[in-house]
Design a protein around this motif. Structure first.
Motif, PDB file in Angstrom:
ATOM      1  N   ILE A 148       0.873  -1.176   0.000  1.00 37.46           N
ATOM      2  CA  ILE A 148       0.000   0.000   0.000  1.00 37.46           C
ATOM      3  C   ILE A 148       0.907   1.221   0.000  1.00 37.46           C
ATOM      4  CG2 ILE A 148      -1.784   1.250   1.277  1.00 37.46           C
ATOM      5  CD1 ILE A 148      -2.461  -1.508   2.603  1.00 37.46           C
ATOM      6  N   VAL A 149       0.656   2.166  -0.901  1.00 42.02           N
ATOM      7  CA  VAL A 149       1.560   3.306  -1.046  1.00 42.02           C
ATOM      8  C   VAL A 149       0.762   4.605  -1.050  1.00 42.02           C
ATOM      9  CG1 VAL A 149       3.405   4.365  -2.386  1.00 42.02           C
ATOM     10  CG2 VAL A 149       3.152   1.883  -2.395  1.00 42.02           C
ATOM     11  N   ALA A 150       1.196   5.544  -0.219  1.00 44.64           N
ATOM     12  CA  ALA A 150       0.725   6.930  -0.276  1.00 44.64           C
ATOM     13  C   ALA A 150       1.819   7.756  -0.930  1.00 44.64           C
ATOM     14  CB  ALA A 150       0.427   7.454   1.127  1.00 44.64           C
ATOM     15  N   ALA A 151       1.464   8.568  -1.924  1.00 42.07           N
ATOM     16  CA  ALA A 151       2.481   9.279  -2.690  1.00 42.07           C
ATOM     17  C   ALA A 151       1.973  10.636  -3.133  1.00 42.07           C
ATOM     18  CB  ALA A 151       2.902   8.453  -3.911  1.00 42.07           C
ATOM     19  N   LEU A 163       3.534   1.018   2.815  1.00 42.01           N
ATOM     20  CA  LEU A 163       3.092   0.262   3.983  1.00 42.01           C
ATOM     21  C   LEU A 163       2.924  -1.209   3.616  1.00 42.01           C
ATOM     22  CD1 LEU A 163       0.169   2.565   5.227  1.00 42.01           C
ATOM     23  CD2 LEU A 163       2.546   2.593   6.028  1.00 42.01           C
ATOM     24  N   ASP A 164       3.379  -2.082   4.483  1.00 46.38           N
ATOM     25  CA  ASP A 164       2.994  -3.483   4.347  1.00 46.38           C
ATOM     26  C   ASP A 164       1.517  -3.612   4.703  1.00 46.38           C
ATOM     27  OD1 ASP A 164       5.362  -4.786   3.500  1.00 46.38           O
ATOM     28  OD2 ASP A 164       6.169  -4.662   5.539  1.00 46.38           O
ATOM     29  N   PRO A 165       0.792  -4.505   4.032  1.00 44.97           N
ATOM     30  CA  PRO A 165      -0.635  -4.663   4.355  1.00 44.97           C
ATOM     31  C   PRO A 165      -0.829  -5.114   5.795  1.00 44.97           C
ATOM     32  CG  PRO A 165      -0.066  -5.782   2.301  1.00 44.97           C
ATOM     33  CD  PRO A 165       1.221  -5.379   2.938  1.00 44.97           C
ATOM     34  N   PRO A 166      -1.864  -4.634   6.463  1.00 48.42           N
ATOM     35  CA  PRO A 166      -2.167  -5.150   7.792  1.00 48.42           C
ATOM     36  C   PRO A 166      -2.455  -6.649   7.751  1.00 48.42           C
ATOM     37  CG  PRO A 166      -3.474  -3.182   7.307  1.00 48.42           C
ATOM     38  CD  PRO A 166      -2.810  -3.597   6.030  1.00 48.42           C
ATOM     39  N   ALA A 167      -2.182  -7.318   8.854  1.00 48.21           N
ATOM     40  CA  ALA A 167      -2.494  -8.743   8.936  1.00 48.21           C
ATOM     41  C   ALA A 167      -3.983  -8.967   8.717  1.00 48.21           C
ATOM     42  CB  ALA A 167      -2.084  -9.276  10.304  1.00 48.21           C
ATOM     43  N   HIS A 168      -4.292 -10.020   7.965  1.00 48.47           N
ATOM     44  CA  HIS A 168      -5.661 -10.486   7.731  1.00 48.47           C
ATOM     45  C   HIS A 168      -6.459  -9.589   6.792  1.00 48.47           C
ATOM     46  CE1 HIS A 168      -4.547 -13.039  11.011  1.00 48.47           C
ATOM     47  NE2 HIS A 168      -4.574 -12.055  11.890  1.00 48.47           N
ATOM     48  N   VAL A 209      -5.223   6.178   5.942  1.00 46.30           N
ATOM     49  CA  VAL A 209      -3.800   5.836   5.995  1.00 46.30           C
ATOM     50  C   VAL A 209      -3.409   5.432   7.415  1.00 46.30           C
ATOM     51  CG1 VAL A 209      -1.459   6.721   5.726  1.00 46.30           C
ATOM     52  CG2 VAL A 209      -3.190   7.254   4.012  1.00 46.30           C
ATOM     53  N   ALA A 210      -3.898   6.170   8.417  1.00 46.10           N
ATOM     54  CA  ALA A 210      -3.583   5.831   9.801  1.00 46.10           C
ATOM     55  C   ALA A 210      -4.127   4.451  10.166  1.00 46.10           C
ATOM     56  CB  ALA A 210      -4.142   6.895  10.735  1.00 46.10           C
ATOM     57  N   ALA A 211      -5.357   4.164   9.756  1.00 50.71           N
ATOM     58  CA  ALA A 211      -5.962   2.866  10.063  1.00 50.71           C
ATOM     59  C   ALA A 211      -5.191   1.726   9.404  1.00 50.71           C
ATOM     60  CB  ALA A 211      -7.423   2.853   9.609  1.00 50.71           C
ATOM     61  N   LEU A 212      -4.788   1.912   8.156  1.00 50.08           N
ATOM     62  CA  LEU A 212      -4.019   0.879   7.462  1.00 50.08           C
ATOM     63  C   LEU A 212      -2.645   0.698   8.088  1.00 50.08           C
ATOM     64  CD1 LEU A 212      -4.967   1.817   3.787  1.00 50.08           C
ATOM     65  CD2 LEU A 212      -5.601  -0.292   4.970  1.00 50.08           C
ATOM     66  N   GLY A 215      -3.309  -1.238  11.415  1.00 55.98           N
ATOM     67  CA  GLY A 215      -4.145  -2.430  11.356  1.00 55.98           C
ATOM     68  C   GLY A 215      -5.514  -2.299  11.979  1.00 55.98           C
ATOM     69  N   ARG A 216      -6.059  -1.080  12.014  1.00 58.02           N
ATOM     70  CA  ARG A 216      -7.407  -0.874  12.553  1.00 58.02           C
ATOM     71  C   ARG A 216      -8.439  -1.190  11.472  1.00 58.02           C
ATOM     72  NH1 ARG A 216      -8.496   2.367  16.941  1.00 58.02           N
ATOM     73  NH2 ARG A 216     -10.659   1.807  16.433  1.00 58.02           N
ATOM     74  N   LEU A 217      -8.668  -2.474  11.223  1.00 56.05           N
ATOM     75  CA  LEU A 217      -9.600  -2.886  10.186  1.00 56.05           C
ATOM     76  C   LEU A 217     -11.016  -2.416  10.475  1.00 56.05           C
ATOM     77  CD1 LEU A 217      -8.405  -6.550   9.447  1.00 56.05           C
ATOM     78  CD2 LEU A 217      -7.495  -4.375   8.584  1.00 56.05           C
ATOM     79  N   ASP A 218     -11.346  -2.210  11.745  1.00 53.59           N
ATOM     80  CA  ASP A 218     -12.691  -1.777  12.116  1.00 53.59           C
ATOM     81  C   ASP A 218     -13.007  -0.363  11.646  1.00 53.59           C
ATOM     82  OD1 ASP A 218     -10.630  -1.160  14.152  1.00 53.59           O
ATOM     83  OD2 ASP A 218     -12.278  -0.098  15.146  1.00 53.59           O
ATOM     84  N   LEU A 219     -11.972   0.422  11.316  1.00 55.04           N
ATOM     85  CA  LEU A 219     -12.196   1.804  10.885  1.00 55.04           C
ATOM     86  C   LEU A 219     -12.320   1.960   9.370  1.00 55.04           C
ATOM     87  CD1 LEU A 219      -9.743   3.757  13.222  1.00 55.04           C
ATOM     88  CD2 LEU A 219     -12.243   3.683  13.358  1.00 55.04           C
ATOM     89  N   LEU A 220     -12.043   0.914   8.616  1.00 55.76           N
ATOM     90  CA  LEU A 220     -11.967   1.061   7.160  1.00 55.76           C
ATOM     91  C   LEU A 220     -13.300   1.515   6.565  1.00 55.76           C
ATOM     92  CD1 LEU A 220      -9.749  -1.993   6.149  1.00 55.76           C
ATOM     93  CD2 LEU A 220      -9.070   0.381   6.573  1.00 55.76           C
ATOM     94  N   ARG A 221     -14.405   0.968   7.047  1.00 51.25           N
ATOM     95  CA  ARG A 221     -15.717   1.342   6.491  1.00 51.25           C
ATOM     96  C   ARG A 221     -15.963   2.837   6.630  1.00 51.25           C
ATOM     97  NH1 ARG A 221     -21.121   1.453   8.685  1.00 51.25           N
ATOM     98  NH2 ARG A 221     -20.438   0.505  10.650  1.00 51.25           N
ATOM     99  N   HIS A 222     -15.561   3.397   7.735  1.00 48.39           N
ATOM    100  CA  HIS A 222     -15.767   4.830   7.963  1.00 48.39           C
ATOM    101  C   HIS A 222     -14.743   5.658   7.188  1.00 48.39           C
ATOM    102  CE1 HIS A 222     -18.421   3.462  11.127  1.00 48.39           C
ATOM    103  NE2 HIS A 222     -17.427   2.734  11.607  1.00 48.39           N
ATOM    104  N   ALA A 223     -13.491   5.204   7.185  1.00 51.54           N
ATOM    105  CA  ALA A 223     -12.418   5.977   6.562  1.00 51.54           C
ATOM    106  C   ALA A 223     -12.526   6.032   5.046  1.00 51.54           C
ATOM    107  CB  ALA A 223     -11.062   5.388   6.959  1.00 51.54           C
ATOM    108  N   MET A 224     -13.192   5.053   4.424  1.00 56.53           N
ATOM    109  CA  MET A 224     -13.235   4.972   2.960  1.00 56.53           C
ATOM    110  C   MET A 224     -14.360   5.791   2.344  1.00 56.53           C
ATOM    111  SD  MET A 224     -12.186   0.940   2.582  1.00 56.53           S
ATOM    112  CE  MET A 224     -12.130   0.872   0.784  1.00 56.53           C
TER     113      MET A 224
END
Length: 309
Positions: A148-151, A163-168, A209-212, A215-224
């Motif tokens: 995963i890359v922010a640029a 960033l390396d992908p979060p586990a799972h 970006v912070a969630a990724l 590894g805060r997978l629970d925040l992805l729905r809100h962050a996206m």
């Protein structure tokens, strides 16, 4: 990018697909997926361009080919002439589907040109050439480096954090059987945005970006969540609005239009089955009279790979 020790002779470059934006990260955030554009280069006395496969049948078999032009970009940045070679090209990346097919071709060509010249360009130079040609780094950066890359791209250069992908964390993609050009998808975007929309985009991209990164997978729905491009492109992609609003009810961690579309990306937890999500996505296609594929993919972490023969 992974490369072996340098030695003369033929070589193969494999550049992966990518999914850009991930919702609010417009033109700045993306990830790599393990579908590849492959370029095999054999030095010889004259230049020969050989596109292979049905998907590339309509592409030029001469020096006007996009990948060969990308090889020339590397040579131009290095201030050298490109030596003659046989260049064979194949791809697994669906064309004009929002999975970075042009970025994979561009990166594969730039890396191949650099390799043919003996690697005069470092990774930073390769990225800058690719980002300036593409106009934004969101696809080319993950295609080059994987993960995963922010640029960012500005007059001072191209800058990135990988960033390396979060586990799972896994990816499910719905790839419809129709094409959508990036130019058409960009044409529907407004020329100006409100301050509220700008603040929404900045805050959600930062949260994503912070969630990724932690590894805060629970925040992805809100962050996206996104108001910069997806709401405007939704009429071009039947069923997109439904998926963005409902996918989390069927096992998705979050959903986004992949690049300019029409592919839609859903994150999922690899510890859980995706059967329910697949059923939902196929149902969306049926309701909208679409054909297409639903695939589960890992996030590619290798990026562009060079193999010497």
């Amino acid at each position: 990018m992974q490369v072996p020790s340098s030695r003369p002779g033929a070589f193969t470059v494999r550049a992966p697909a990518s999914s850009a934006n991930l919702g609010p990260g417009f033109d700045s955030l993306g990830l790599s997926l393990p579908l590849h554009t492959t370029v095999r280069v054999t030095p010889q006395a004259r230049t020969e361009i050989v596109p292979l496969g049905e998907d590339l049948a309509a592409t030029p078999a001469d020096e006007s080919n996009y990948i060969y032009q990308a090889m020339r970009l590397a040579a131009r940045r290095a201030g050298q002439d490109l030596p003659p070679a046989r260049v064979e090209i194949e791809t697994e990346v669906p064309l004009a589907r929002g999975l970075g097919s042009s970025a994979a071709a561009l990166v594969a060509g730039i890396v191949a040109g650099n390799e043919l010249l003996g690697r005069p360009l470092e990774d930073a130079g390769l990225l800058d050439v690719a980002a300036r040609e593409e106009g934004h780094p969101d696809n080319v950066a993950p295609a080059l480096f994987g993960g995963i890359v922010a640029a960012t791209l500005d007059k001072l250069g191209t800058h990135y954090v990988r960033l390396d992908p979060p586990a799972h964390l896994g990816v499910t993609v719905l790839i419809p059987d129709f094409e959508l050009s990036t130019s058409k998808a960009r044409a529907v975007l407004p020329r100006e945005y409100s301050r509220a929309d700008a603040v929404h985009a900045l805050s959600h991209a930062a949260l994503l970006v912070a969630a990724l990164s932690v590894g805060r997978l629970d925040l992805l729905r809100h962050a996206m969540q996104d108001y910069i491009h997806q709401v405007w492109r939704a009429p071009l992609v039947p069923g997109l609005s439904d998926i963005l609003e409902e996918a989390h009810l069927h096992g998705a961690l979050g959903a986004a239009l992949s690049g300019a579309g029409p592919t839609v990306l859903c994150f999922h937890d690899t510890r859980e089955t995706t059967a329910r999500l697949h059923d939902y996505l196929h149902g969306v296609m049926r309701r909208n009279e679409l054909e297409g594929r639903v695939l589960d993919l890992p996030i590619d972490t290798a990026g562009t790979v060079v193999e010497r023969h």
